[in-house]
Motif scaffolding. Structure first.
Motif, PDB file in Angstrom:
ATOM      1  N   SER A  68       1.038  -1.351   0.040  1.00 21.71           N
ATOM      2  CA  SER A  68       0.046  -0.065   0.041  1.00 21.71           C
ATOM      3  C   SER A  68       0.850   1.251   0.014  1.00 21.71           C
ATOM      4  N   PHE A  69       2.206   1.166   0.323  1.00 21.38           N
ATOM      5  CA  PHE A  69       3.062   2.553   0.074  1.00 21.38           C
ATOM      6  C   PHE A  69       4.516   2.068  -0.309  1.00 21.38           C
ATOM      7  N   ALA A  70       4.968   2.906  -0.817  1.00 20.17           N
ATOM      8  CA  ALA A  70       6.291   2.846  -1.306  1.00 20.17           C
ATOM      9  C   ALA A  70       7.047   4.100  -1.688  1.00 20.17           C
ATOM     10  N   ARG A  71       8.444   4.314  -1.341  1.00 23.43           N
ATOM     11  CA  ARG A  71       9.265   5.147  -1.629  1.00 23.43           C
ATOM     12  C   ARG A  71      10.309   4.857  -2.679  1.00 23.43           C
ATOM     13  N   LEU A  72      10.624   6.009  -3.387  1.00 21.75           N
ATOM     14  CA  LEU A  72      11.672   5.823  -4.371  1.00 21.75           C
ATOM     15  C   LEU A  72      12.795   6.571  -3.990  1.00 21.75           C
ATOM     16  N   TYR A  73      14.046   6.269  -3.838  1.00 21.63           N
ATOM     17  CA  TYR A  73      15.077   6.825  -3.405  1.00 21.63           C
ATOM     18  C   TYR A  73      16.246   6.895  -4.441  1.00 21.63           C
ATOM     19  N   ALA A  74      16.922   7.889  -4.459  1.00 19.94           N
ATOM     20  CA  ALA A  74      18.188   7.757  -5.383  1.00 19.94           C
ATOM     21  C   ALA A  74      19.634   7.814  -4.548  1.00 19.94           C
ATOM     22  N   ASN A  75      20.688   7.291  -5.026  1.00 23.71           N
ATOM     23  CA  ASN A  75      21.836   7.433  -4.485  1.00 23.71           C
ATOM     24  C   ASN A  75      22.586   7.790  -5.707  1.00 23.71           C
ATOM     25  N   HIS A  76      23.480   8.885  -5.560  1.00 16.94           N
ATOM     26  CA  HIS A  76      24.266   9.314  -6.736  1.00 16.94           C
ATOM     27  C   HIS A  76      25.861   9.025  -6.469  1.00 16.94           C
TER      28      HIS A  76
END
Length: 146
Positions: free
Chosen positions: A12-20
């Motif tokens: 029911s929930f998600a987060r999308l992160y980036a690492n550079h």
């Protein structure tokens, strides 16, 4: 420097992160909310199941081929897979780390095409959706340099 996307999700929930890169930490790209996956099954369908008559005094009810909550979780998995596919075709990331709850990770894997699946380097079968980014960095340190 290679960009890594980290998808933290449950049904029911998600987060999308980036690492550079090294010492860059996690940058939140987007949050996804799918409240329908938290609804009761009775609230997701418009009618009660139909009845069938059997020989004698017995009664029965038709059973749906799939559960409404499972359908909603599948729709959410499809939405998340489309986001990763769009990022892949736009060359925004080089690899993906997938962190999802045990029942939902299978739905996600079924939605990914071969190209996205090849970019997933690490899969963690845990529900980390409630963790703050600072706590995530500690839990993901074995698969990415933060």
């Amino acid at each position: 420097m290679a960009t890594t996307w980290i998808l933290i999700a449950n049904a029911s929930f998600a987060r999308l992160y980036a690492n550079h890169g090294i010492k860059k930490g996690l940058q939140l790209i987007k949050e996804f909310n799918h409240p329908e996956s938290r609804e009761k099954s009775a609230e997701l369908v418009s009618d009660r199941p139909g009845h069938n008559k059997s020989q004698g005094n017995g009664h029965g009810a038709f059973v749906a081929a799939s559960q409404p909550k499972q359908n909603e979780a599948g729709k959410f998995a499809q939405e998340l897979a489309q986001v990763l596919e769009h990022g892949r075709t736009s060359n925004i990331f080089d690899r993906v780390i997938l962190v999802a709850s045990a029942p939902f990770i299978g739905l996600l894997n079924n939605q990914f095409n071969t190209h996205v699946r090849n970019l997933i380097t690490d899969t963690i079968e845990k529900d980390y959706t409630r963790f703050a980014p600072q706590e995530l960095t500690g839990r993901l340190s074995h698969c990415i340099y933060l």
